[in-house]
Design a protein around this motif. Structure first.
Motif, PDB file in Angstrom:
ATOM      1  N   LEU A  82      45.609  31.398  55.011  1.00 40.60           N
ATOM      2  CA  LEU A  82      47.037  31.332  55.339  1.00 40.60           C
ATOM      3  C   LEU A  82      47.567  29.912  55.180  1.00 40.60           C
ATOM      4  O   LEU A  82      48.676  29.700  54.668  1.00 40.60           O
ATOM      5  N   LEU A  83      46.787  28.919  55.589  1.00 45.47           N
ATOM      6  CA  LEU A  83      47.219  27.526  55.442  1.00 45.47           C
ATOM      7  C   LEU A  83      47.362  27.149  53.961  1.00 45.47           C
ATOM      8  O   LEU A  83      48.288  26.419  53.587  1.00 45.47           O
ATOM      9  N   ILE A  84      46.453  27.634  53.127  1.00 44.55           N
ATOM     10  CA  ILE A  84      46.563  27.373  51.693  1.00 44.55           C
ATOM     11  C   ILE A  84      47.852  27.985  51.148  1.00 44.55           C
ATOM     12  O   ILE A  84      48.581  27.352  50.368  1.00 44.55           O
ATOM     13  N   ALA A  85      48.149  29.212  51.547  1.00 45.28           N
ATOM     14  CA  ALA A  85      49.377  29.863  51.083  1.00 45.28           C
ATOM     15  C   ALA A  85      50.611  29.072  51.489  1.00 45.28           C
ATOM     16  O   ALA A  85      51.559  28.923  50.707  1.00 45.28           O
ATOM     17  N   LEU A  86      50.618  28.537  52.686  1.00 50.08           N
ATOM     18  CA  LEU A  86      51.776  27.790  53.168  1.00 50.08           C
ATOM     19  C   LEU A  86      51.884  26.411  52.534  1.00 50.08           C
ATOM     20  O   LEU A  86      52.921  25.754  52.648  1.00 50.08           O
ATOM     21  N   ASN A  87      50.823  25.971  51.854  1.00 47.70           N
ATOM     22  CA  ASN A  87      50.792  24.649  51.244  1.00 47.70           C
ATOM     23  C   ASN A  87      51.009  24.664  49.739  1.00 47.70           C
ATOM     24  O   ASN A  87      50.774  23.649  49.075  1.00 47.70           O
ATOM     25  N   VAL A  88      51.442  25.794  49.194  1.00 47.12           N
ATOM     26  CA  VAL A  88      51.676  25.869  47.745  1.00 47.12           C
ATOM     27  C   VAL A  88      53.109  26.321  47.485  1.00 47.12           C
ATOM     28  O   VAL A  88      53.754  26.925  48.349  1.00 47.12           O
ATOM     29  N   PRO A  89      53.629  26.034  46.287  1.00 51.01           N
ATOM     30  CA  PRO A  89      54.979  26.498  45.941  1.00 51.01           C
ATOM     31  C   PRO A  89      55.041  28.021  45.870  1.00 51.01           C
ATOM     32  O   PRO A  89      54.042  28.673  45.536  1.00 51.01           O
ATOM     33  N   PRO A  90      56.185  28.604  46.165  1.00 50.05           N
ATOM     34  CA  PRO A  90      56.311  30.079  46.131  1.00 50.05           C
ATOM     35  C   PRO A  90      56.025  30.682  44.768  1.00 50.05           C
ATOM     36  O   PRO A  90      55.623  31.841  44.674  1.00 50.05           O
ATOM     37  N   SER A  91      56.262  29.925  43.689  1.00 48.47           N
ATOM     38  CA  SER A  91      56.109  30.460  42.338  1.00 48.47           C
ATOM     39  C   SER A  91      54.724  30.238  41.749  1.00 48.47           C
ATOM     40  O   SER A  91      54.486  30.586  40.590  1.00 48.47           O
ATOM     41  N   LEU A  92      53.786  29.672  42.517  1.00 51.05           N
ATOM     42  CA  LEU A  92      52.457  29.397  41.979  1.00 51.05           C
ATOM     43  C   LEU A  92      51.784  30.692  41.527  1.00 51.05           C
ATOM     44  O   LEU A  92      51.771  31.682  42.263  1.00 51.05           O
ATOM     45  N   PRO A  93      51.215  30.728  40.310  1.00 53.75           N
ATOM     46  CA  PRO A  93      50.517  31.937  39.854  1.00 53.75           C
ATOM     47  C   PRO A  93      49.444  32.379  40.844  1.00 53.75           C
ATOM     48  O   PRO A  93      48.737  31.539  41.414  1.00 53.75           O
ATOM     49  N   SER A 182      70.987  17.369  54.181  1.00 53.22           N
ATOM     50  CA  SER A 182      71.412  17.059  55.543  1.00 53.22           C
ATOM     51  C   SER A 182      70.281  17.362  56.521  1.00 53.22           C
ATOM     52  O   SER A 182      69.327  18.068  56.194  1.00 53.22           O
ATOM     53  N   TYR A 183      70.402  16.832  57.735  1.00 48.39           N
ATOM     54  CA  TYR A 183      69.398  17.101  58.764  1.00 48.39           C
ATOM     55  C   TYR A 183      69.318  18.592  59.064  1.00 48.39           C
ATOM     56  O   TYR A 183      68.232  19.138  59.289  1.00 48.39           O
ATOM     57  N   THR A 184      70.467  19.263  59.065  1.00 50.69           N
ATOM     58  CA  THR A 184      70.481  20.705  59.341  1.00 50.69           C
ATOM     59  C   THR A 184      69.731  21.473  58.267  1.00 50.69           C
ATOM     60  O   THR A 184      68.961  22.399  58.564  1.00 50.69           O
ATOM     61  N   GLN A 185      69.936  21.102  57.011  1.00 50.59           N
ATOM     62  CA  GLN A 185      69.218  21.757  55.922  1.00 50.59           C
ATOM     63  C   GLN A 185      67.708  21.545  56.047  1.00 50.59           C
ATOM     64  O   GLN A 185      66.922  22.468  55.834  1.00 50.59           O
ATOM     65  N   LEU A 186      67.317  20.341  56.393  1.00 49.04           N
ATOM     66  CA  LEU A 186      65.892  20.053  56.570  1.00 49.04           C
ATOM     67  C   LEU A 186      65.323  20.824  57.751  1.00 49.04           C
ATOM     68  O   LEU A 186      64.197  21.326  57.702  1.00 49.04           O
ATOM     69  N   PHE A 187      66.080  20.929  58.821  1.00 45.87           N
ATOM     70  CA  PHE A 187      65.594  21.567  60.048  1.00 45.87           C
ATOM     71  C   PHE A 187      65.449  23.070  59.884  1.00 45.87           C
ATOM     72  O   PHE A 187      64.504  23.675  60.394  1.00 45.87           O
ATOM     73  N   LEU A 188      66.375  23.679  59.134  1.00 46.61           N
ATOM     74  CA  LEU A 188      66.376  25.137  58.974  1.00 46.61           C
ATOM     75  C   LEU A 188      65.712  25.605  57.695  1.00 46.61           C
ATOM     76  O   LEU A 188      65.561  26.801  57.472  1.00 46.61           O
ATOM     77  N   GLY A 189      65.337  24.672  56.811  1.00 45.49           N
ATOM     78  CA  GLY A 189      64.586  25.063  55.637  1.00 45.49           C
ATOM     79  C   GLY A 189      65.390  25.307  54.393  1.00 45.49           C
ATOM     80  O   GLY A 189      64.893  25.953  53.461  1.00 45.49           O
ATOM     81  N   GLN A 190      66.616  24.812  54.313  1.00 43.41           N
ATOM     82  CA  GLN A 190      67.438  25.038  53.126  1.00 43.41           C
ATOM     83  C   GLN A 190      67.151  23.960  52.084  1.00 43.41           C
ATOM     84  O   GLN A 190      68.043  23.296  51.571  1.00 43.41           O
ATOM     85  N   THR A 191      65.859  23.816  51.763  1.00 47.26           N
ATOM     86  CA  THR A 191      65.416  22.831  50.785  1.00 47.26           C
ATOM     87  C   THR A 191      64.296  23.430  49.951  1.00 47.26           C
ATOM     88  O   THR A 191      63.650  24.392  50.351  1.00 47.26           O
ATOM     89  N   ALA A 192      64.065  22.837  48.797  1.00 48.61           N
ATOM     90  CA  ALA A 192      62.924  23.245  47.985  1.00 48.61           C
ATOM     91  C   ALA A 192      61.652  22.656  48.571  1.00 48.61           C
ATOM     92  O   ALA A 192      61.679  21.628  49.247  1.00 48.61           O
ATOM     93  N   GLY A 193      60.534  23.310  48.320  1.00 51.41           N
ATOM     94  CA  GLY A 193      59.267  22.813  48.839  1.00 51.41           C
ATOM     95  C   GLY A 193      58.213  23.898  48.880  1.00 51.41           C
ATOM     96  O   GLY A 193      58.400  24.991  48.354  1.00 51.41           O
ATOM     97  N   CYS A 194      57.093  23.585  49.497  1.00 54.88           N
ATOM     98  CA  CYS A 194      56.036  24.581  49.667  1.00 54.88           C
ATOM     99  C   CYS A 194      56.485  25.653  50.656  1.00 54.88           C
ATOM    100  O   CYS A 194      57.409  25.442  51.455  1.00 54.88           O
ATOM    101  N   ILE A 195      55.807  26.774  50.636  1.00 51.52           N
ATOM    102  CA  ILE A 195      56.229  27.944  51.405  1.00 51.52           C
ATOM    103  C   ILE A 195      56.390  27.644  52.891  1.00 51.52           C
ATOM    104  O   ILE A 195      57.375  28.028  53.511  1.00 51.52           O
ATOM    105  N   GLY A 196      55.438  26.936  53.467  1.00 55.65           N
ATOM    106  CA  GLY A 196      55.445  26.784  54.914  1.00 55.65           C
ATOM    107  C   GLY A 196      55.882  25.445  55.445  1.00 55.65           C
ATOM    108  O   GLY A 196      55.805  25.205  56.647  1.00 55.65           O
ATOM    109  N   GLU A 197      56.370  24.550  54.572  1.00 57.75           N
ATOM    110  CA  GLU A 197      56.655  23.195  55.037  1.00 57.75           C
ATOM    111  C   GLU A 197      58.138  22.871  55.151  1.00 57.75           C
ATOM    112  O   GLU A 197      58.494  21.801  55.646  1.00 57.75           O
ATOM    113  N   THR A 198      59.025  23.759  54.704  1.00 60.68           N
ATOM    114  CA  THR A 198      60.434  23.382  54.623  1.00 60.68           C
ATOM    115  C   THR A 198      61.185  23.538  55.941  1.00 60.68           C
ATOM    116  O   THR A 198      62.014  22.703  56.280  1.00 60.68           O
ATOM    117  N   ALA A 199      60.937  24.598  56.689  1.00 63.51           N
ATOM    118  CA  ALA A 199      61.699  24.874  57.909  1.00 63.51           C
ATOM    119  C   ALA A 199      61.014  24.229  59.106  1.00 63.51           C
ATOM    120  O   ALA A 199      60.134  24.819  59.733  1.00 63.51           O
TER     121      ALA A 199
END
Length: 323
Positions: A82-93, A182-199
């Motif tokens: 599960l940690l590996i899944a949360l540490n990779v981009p959503p589009s990873l093959p 914005s801080y709100t975008q970072l806090f709620l996850g409205q940013t690009a990133g790995c699956i589990g690290e944005t929100a």
């Protein structure tokens, strides 16, 4: 007449078990996992399923080949997956996701003796292996479909756009053109990133659950995050922006605190957390990569033996041998 038995320590039994602790970690990771599914679409479920199933199967096969008791019941392999899944981009093959889980379990964990003997955090090491082996795929970021609050309220609807919408992560955007989100975008996850690290909100909720269950103590997360904030201020960066960006929150709460690869006493944990924070900040400021959490934790994992050696209290009655 009662018979006196002399046995080695430990002499105090505790109700906690490996399975119970790992179950708590899985529960704590649920908010970030659900947020990832909402933000990036339902393909995230496939990534999580492939990562967890691959890790469990790899553990089962290793135990059978090595003629060891099958240990998949302790849930540690599921946590790693599960940690590996949360540490990779959503589009990873998906086949790359499976390779990450296999490397984590076979190479990092089982080849060093199994749970309790690995020299580094398996999920962190697997992420670095994927970064080095597949840099393009691991650096292809998917823009979120909206913040959690927008999607829940119906302002944004999850669709089939996960493979065609791309965007820069907060740290890469900062490296190119300064703070953008914005801080709100970072806090709620409205940013690009790995699956589990944005929100960040949902990672913090999981971390607080681990605190409440006394699975981890605040020493490593607080010292790690606090050091990054201090170093960011020294470097003239926005401390809050740097705290909420990248994989810092996920790493500080869920991977730097790994029992096997982190120091035992609070003094050692403090040194460890500060070291992780310094290395992360240096890589973010001066390195070629915008993110440094994975490398920082791996480097500090290698120093845990020495940190324990200089910080653990001496046994009662211990005296240094005369030369």
């Amino acid at each position: 007449m009662e018979r006196l038995s002399v046995v080695s320590s430990p002499h105090i039994n505790h109700a906690d078990s490996t399975r119970g602790i790992m179950a708590d970690v899985l529960i704590a990771l649920l908010p970030a996992s659900v947020a990832g599914c909402i933000l990036f679409g339902w393909r995230v479920l496939l990534v999580i399923a492939v990562a967890v199933v691959s890790a469990v199967i790899a553990e089962f096969v290793c135990c059978k080949v090595m003629k060891k008791p099958v240990s998949i019941g302790d849930l540690s392999a599921a946590v790693t997956g599960l940690l590996i899944a949360l540490n990779v981009p959503p589009s990873l093959p998906l086949w790359m996701v499976a390779i990450g889980s296999i490397v984590a379990i076979v190479v990092v964990k089982q080849m060093f003796g199994g749970l309790g003997h690995n020299f580094a955090n398996p999920a962190i090491t697997a992420r670095i292996v994927l970064l080095v082996s597949f840099p393009a795929a691991m650096s292809t970021w998917t823009a979120p479909l909206g913040s959690v609050s927008q999607i829940v309220s119906g302002a944004t609807t999850p669709g089939e756009t996960i493979d065609i919408i791309t965007g820069a992560t907060p740290l890469s955007q900062t490296a190119l053109a300064g703070d953008y989100y914005s801080y709100t975008q970072l806090f709620l996850g409205q940013t690009a990133g790995c699956i589990g690290e944005t929100a960040a909100l949902f990672i913090i909720i999981g971390g607080l659950y681990l605190f409440a269950r006394r699975v981890i103590t605040p020493v490593i997360p607080v010292s790690y995050i606090g050091t990054v904030a201090l170093m960011s201020w020294i470097f003239g960066q926005d401390p809050l922006y740097m705290i909420l960006s990248g994989g810092l929150m996920l790493g500080a709460f869920f991977m730097a605190t790994d029992y096997v690869t982190s120091p035992t006493g609070w003094k050692g944990q403090l040194i460890y957390g500060i070291g992780c924070g310094i290395i992360t900040s240096l890589i973010r400021k001066f390195g070629n990569l915008p993110e440094g959490v994975s490398y920082a934790i791996l480097i500090m994992n290698l120093f845990v033996f020495y940190i324990n050696k200089i910080t653990l209290p001496k046994p009662f009655g211990w005296k240094e041998a005369r030369k």
